[in-house]
Write an enzyme that holds these catalytic residues in place. Structure first.
Site, PDB file in Angstrom:
ATOM      1  N   ASN A  13       0.879  -1.170   0.000  1.00  0.00           N
ATOM      2  CA  ASN A  13       0.000   0.000   0.000  1.00  0.00           C
ATOM      3  C   ASN A  13       0.919   1.224   0.000  1.00  0.00           C
ATOM      4  OD1 ASN A  13      -1.802   2.030   0.435  1.00  0.00           O
ATOM      5  ND2 ASN A  13      -2.722   1.159   2.283  1.00  0.00           N
ATOM      6  N   LYS A  59       3.400   0.804   3.069  1.00  0.00           N
ATOM      7  CA  LYS A  59       3.024  -0.214   4.059  1.00  0.00           C
ATOM      8  C   LYS A  59       3.077  -1.572   3.384  1.00  0.00           C
ATOM      9  CE  LYS A  59      -0.614   2.135   6.132  1.00  0.00           C
ATOM     10  NZ  LYS A  59      -1.983   2.190   6.504  1.00  0.00           N
ATOM     11  N   ARG A 115      -2.487  -2.142  -3.542  1.00  0.00           N
ATOM     12  CA  ARG A 115      -3.710  -1.369  -3.349  1.00  0.00           C
ATOM     13  C   ARG A 115      -3.641  -0.148  -4.265  1.00  0.00           C
ATOM     14  NH1 ARG A 115      -4.989   3.118   0.944  1.00  0.00           N
ATOM     15  NH2 ARG A 115      -7.210   3.315   0.572  1.00  0.00           N
ATOM     16  N   HIS A 154     -13.082   2.721   0.126  1.00  0.00           N
ATOM     17  CA  HIS A 154     -13.120   1.667   1.151  1.00  0.00           C
ATOM     18  C   HIS A 154     -13.777   0.396   0.597  1.00  0.00           C
ATOM     19  CE1 HIS A 154     -13.246   4.994   4.476  1.00  0.00           C
ATOM     20  NE2 HIS A 154     -12.000   4.577   4.301  1.00  0.00           N
ATOM     21  N   HIS A 181     -17.960   1.651   7.943  1.00  0.00           N
ATOM     22  CA  HIS A 181     -16.492   1.665   8.094  1.00  0.00           C
ATOM     23  C   HIS A 181     -16.154   2.991   8.774  1.00  0.00           C
ATOM     24  CE1 HIS A 181     -12.267   0.869   6.536  1.00  0.00           C
ATOM     25  NE2 HIS A 181     -12.202   2.135   6.944  1.00  0.00           N
ATOM     26  N   ASN A 213     -10.596   7.026  10.769  1.00  0.00           N
ATOM     27  CA  ASN A 213     -10.290   8.429  10.549  1.00  0.00           C
ATOM     28  C   ASN A 213     -10.974   8.897   9.263  1.00  0.00           C
ATOM     29  OD1 ASN A 213      -9.042  10.821  11.269  1.00  0.00           O
ATOM     30  ND2 ASN A 213      -7.339  10.399   9.880  1.00  0.00           N
ATOM     31  N   GLY A 214     -10.885   8.053   8.238  1.00  0.00           N
ATOM     32  CA  GLY A 214     -11.755   8.206   7.066  1.00  0.00           C
ATOM     33  C   GLY A 214     -12.953   7.302   7.334  1.00  0.00           C
ATOM     34  N   ARG A 244     -12.297  15.522   7.857  1.00  0.00           N
ATOM     35  CA  ARG A 244     -13.066  15.878   6.658  1.00  0.00           C
ATOM     36  C   ARG A 244     -14.512  16.214   7.025  1.00  0.00           C
ATOM     37  NH1 ARG A 244     -11.431  10.615   3.954  1.00  0.00           N
ATOM     38  NH2 ARG A 244      -9.265  10.943   3.333  1.00  0.00           N
ATOM     39  N   PHE A 298     -10.920  10.028  17.988  1.00  0.00           N
ATOM     40  CA  PHE A 298     -12.105   9.796  18.800  1.00  0.00           C
ATOM     41  C   PHE A 298     -11.798   9.390  20.239  1.00  0.00           C
ATOM     42  CE2 PHE A 298     -16.615   9.773  18.766  1.00  0.00           C
ATOM     43  CZ  PHE A 298     -16.931  10.428  17.593  1.00  0.00           C
ATOM     44  N   GLY A 313     -11.093   1.443  12.872  1.00  0.00           N
ATOM     45  CA  GLY A 313     -10.606   1.835  14.198  1.00  0.00           C
ATOM     46  C   GLY A 313     -11.696   2.135  15.217  1.00  0.00           C
ATOM     47  N   GLY A 340     -15.175   1.811  14.694  1.00  0.00           N
ATOM     48  CA  GLY A 340     -16.228   0.794  14.671  1.00  0.00           C
ATOM     49  C   GLY A 340     -15.843  -0.463  15.434  1.00  0.00           C
ATOM     50  N   GLU A 349      -8.293  -5.491   4.882  1.00  0.00           N
ATOM     51  CA  GLU A 349      -8.129  -5.161   3.464  1.00  0.00           C
ATOM     52  C   GLU A 349      -6.932  -5.886   2.856  1.00  0.00           C
ATOM     53  OE1 GLU A 349      -9.249  -0.640   2.963  1.00  0.00           O
ATOM     54  OE2 GLU A 349      -8.738  -1.057   5.027  1.00  0.00           O
TER      55      GLU A 349
HETATM   56  P1  AMP Z   1      -8.521   4.079  11.600  1.00  0.00           P
HETATM   57  O1  AMP Z   1      -8.486   5.198  10.587  1.00  0.00           O
HETATM   58  O2  AMP Z   1      -9.315   2.900  11.110  1.00  0.00           O
HETATM   59  O3  AMP Z   1      -7.168   3.706  12.103  1.00  0.00           O
HETATM   60  O4  AMP Z   1      -9.345   4.628  12.865  1.00  0.00           O
HETATM   61  C1  AMP Z   1      -8.943   5.758  13.593  1.00  0.00           C
HETATM   62  C2  AMP Z   1      -9.998   6.071  14.647  1.00  0.00           C
HETATM   63  O5  AMP Z   1     -10.273   4.900  15.392  1.00  0.00           O
HETATM   64  C3  AMP Z   1      -9.537   7.133  15.644  1.00  0.00           C
HETATM   65  O6  AMP Z   1     -10.552   8.107  15.807  1.00  0.00           O
HETATM   66  C4  AMP Z   1      -9.314   6.391  16.938  1.00  0.00           C
HETATM   67  O7  AMP Z   1      -9.798   7.080  18.042  1.00  0.00           O
HETATM   68  C5  AMP Z   1     -10.102   5.112  16.788  1.00  0.00           C
HETATM   69  N1  AMP Z   1      -9.317   4.000  17.355  1.00  0.00           N
HETATM   70  C6  AMP Z   1      -8.336   3.320  16.757  1.00  0.00           C
HETATM   71  N2  AMP Z   1      -7.818   2.378  17.579  1.00  0.00           N
HETATM   72  C7  AMP Z   1      -8.488   2.483  18.745  1.00  0.00           C
HETATM   73  C8  AMP Z   1      -8.429   1.816  20.002  1.00  0.00           C
HETATM   74  N3  AMP Z   1      -7.564   0.833  20.229  1.00  0.00           N
HETATM   75  N4  AMP Z   1      -9.289   2.224  20.970  1.00  0.00           N
HETATM   76  C9  AMP Z   1     -10.184   3.196  20.737  1.00  0.00           C
HETATM   77  N5  AMP Z   1     -10.277   3.872  19.583  1.00  0.00           N
HETATM   78  C10 AMP Z   1      -9.457   3.534  18.595  1.00  0.00           C
END
Ligand code: AMP
Length: 399
Positions: A8, A15, A92, A181, A209, A212-213, A242, A286, A333, A335, A386
């Site tokens: 990726n 990655k 990817r 996604h 999904h 962050n995105g 965003r 979050f 992340g 969800g 993915e």
């Molecule tokens: P992602 O882009 O899929 O890596 O997701 C990022 C989002 O997921 C951020 O807002 C984080 O707060 C949340 N997140 C990721 N890992 C964790 C975790 N272990 N515990 C709580 N929230 C998480």
């Protein structure tokens, strides 16, 4: 033993995961970062062992791929003895436009067709292509496959993918909803069917999904029929930074008021909005919003509530689009890790007969049905993968 290297590639990062296709386990993974920038390094993690940090200048992606292959075959922290053990490489690719409705074996014609999609994803596709070229240079006889973020959504009907602007802009420039996604939505919707003991063609699933995105997809009988991201990933849900959906007239209004040019305005919408903007700059993450909510922080609560409301609105819309829903799945992340958010979103869905089981929902990153036995719609947590989906597609095409 067949092994697939999944790549990726971003503009300054790469990655990777090496996956053993007999067991579908990750043999090693890592990240090359700051490519072309001072302080470049590769963090390489062989399965079950400590990570190693390889700090070496990486002026370009060719050097990054060379270091990654070096790490994979290294005597000490390597996992294969020779590059020839890599059966194929899966790349990817972010945007496949309308040209790619599924994954493809990479040829010169495929590369040209991906290049033709560069306009639609100017930050991503050129970087993906650089990664493909760099791998081809160092592994000239290894077959390579492109797996597109947009491909799964190519089944959307015209009524879902067209914007109500003059049709000529679709015809001339391909302005339409593409969605992203897709690899994640496909993986998760297939897992949902398997967990429920159904065939994908038998159920209607909404996949959320939330990372962050973030995006939602309506997967009707195994096919994506609508999704919240659009021509670009800016549309739809409120995301980390965003804005998601908004009145397009806000652009000219704000550009006039704040004297921003279009590039600055787009930067505001992509980098300063969403959870970060709504929380008055508290955080785009979050975890910090959740902590703020617990402390009674008003800005954190505002961002939290708007985020949850938008997801619930999309679930309602997609239930209507499919004339019903059998399962709602949470992934990525947020969800996968945030039980409170899953619960809050589902609290809007009482009218669908959705009922969360708090005990089942108190889980992180594990495939689980989190709804109660009485719930009319199954709610699931399904960790996305993915890379595995890319590796599976790659093996299928390579044979
Ligand atoms: P992602 O882009 O899929 O890596 O997701 C990022 C989002 O997921 C951020 O807002 C984080 O707060 C949340 N997140 C990721 N890992 C964790 C975790 N272990 N515990 C709580 N929230 C998480």
């Amino acid at each position: 033993m067949k092994k697939v290297l999944v790549i990726n590639c971003g503009s300054s990062s790469l990655k990777y995961q090496l996956i053993d296709m007999d067991t579908e386990e990750v043999v090693a993974k890592g990240l090359a970062e700051r490519i072309g920038i001072d302080g470049s390094r590769v963090k390489h993690t062989p399965a079950g062992k400590d990570s190693v940090l390889i700090e070496e200048p990486m002026p370009d992606h060719n050097k990054a791929v060379e270091l990654v292959l070096g790490a994979l075959t290294d005597k000490e922290h390597g996992v294969i003895s020779d590059m020839s053990e890599i059966t194929a490489v899966g790349h990817r690719v972010v945007h496949g436009g309308e040209k790619f409705k599924s994954s493809v074996l990479i040829t010169e014609e495929v590369i040209s067709a991906i290049e033709e999609c560069n306009d639609l994803a100017p930050l991503h596709n050129p970087a993906n292509l650089i990664g493909i070229r760099a791998c081809q240079k160092l592994m000239p006889t290894t077959p390579m496959v492109a797996v597109f973020d947009t491909a799964f959504h190519q089944t959307m009907p015209e009524k879902a993918f067209l914007y109500a602007i003059p049709y000529k802009y679709y015809e001339k420039y391909g302005v339409r909803r593409y969605g992203f996604h897709g690899t994640s939505h496909r993986f998760v919707s297939e897992r949902v069917a398997a967990i429920l003991g159904k065939k994908p063609e038998e159920i209607k699933t909404i996949v959320c999904h939330l990372g962050n995105g973030a995006s939602v997809a309506a997967v009707c009988h195994g096919k994506s029929i609508d999704t919240s991201m659009g021509l670009t990933p800016l549309e739809g849900l409120i995301m980390g930074t965003r804005s998601g959906d908004m009145d397009p007239a806000i652009l000219s209004f704000l550009m006039g008021k704040s004297k921003l040019n279009i590039d600055q305005m787009m930067n505001v919408l992509n980098k300063e909005s969403g959870i970060l903007g709504l929380s008055s700059g508290l955080s785009s993450d979050f975890r910090e919003i959740e902590a703020g909510v617990k402390e009674g922080n008003v800005a954190a609560q505002r961002a939290n509530d708007a985020f949850v409301y938008r997801v619930a609105k999309y679930i309602g819309a997609y239930t209507a689009a499919m004339n019903g829903v059998d399962a709602i799945a949470f992934t990525a992340g947020l969800g996968e890790n945030n039980a409170a958010i899953r619960k809050e979103i589902c609290s809007y869905l009482g009218y669908l007969g959705v009922e969360i089981d708090d005990e089942r929902n108190a889980v992180r990153g594990k495939e689980t049905v989190v709804s109660s036995d009485q719930s009319k719609v199954k709610v699931l947590l399904v960790p996305t993968n993915e890379e595995l989906m890319i590796a599976r597609d790659t093996m299928e095409l390579v044979g």
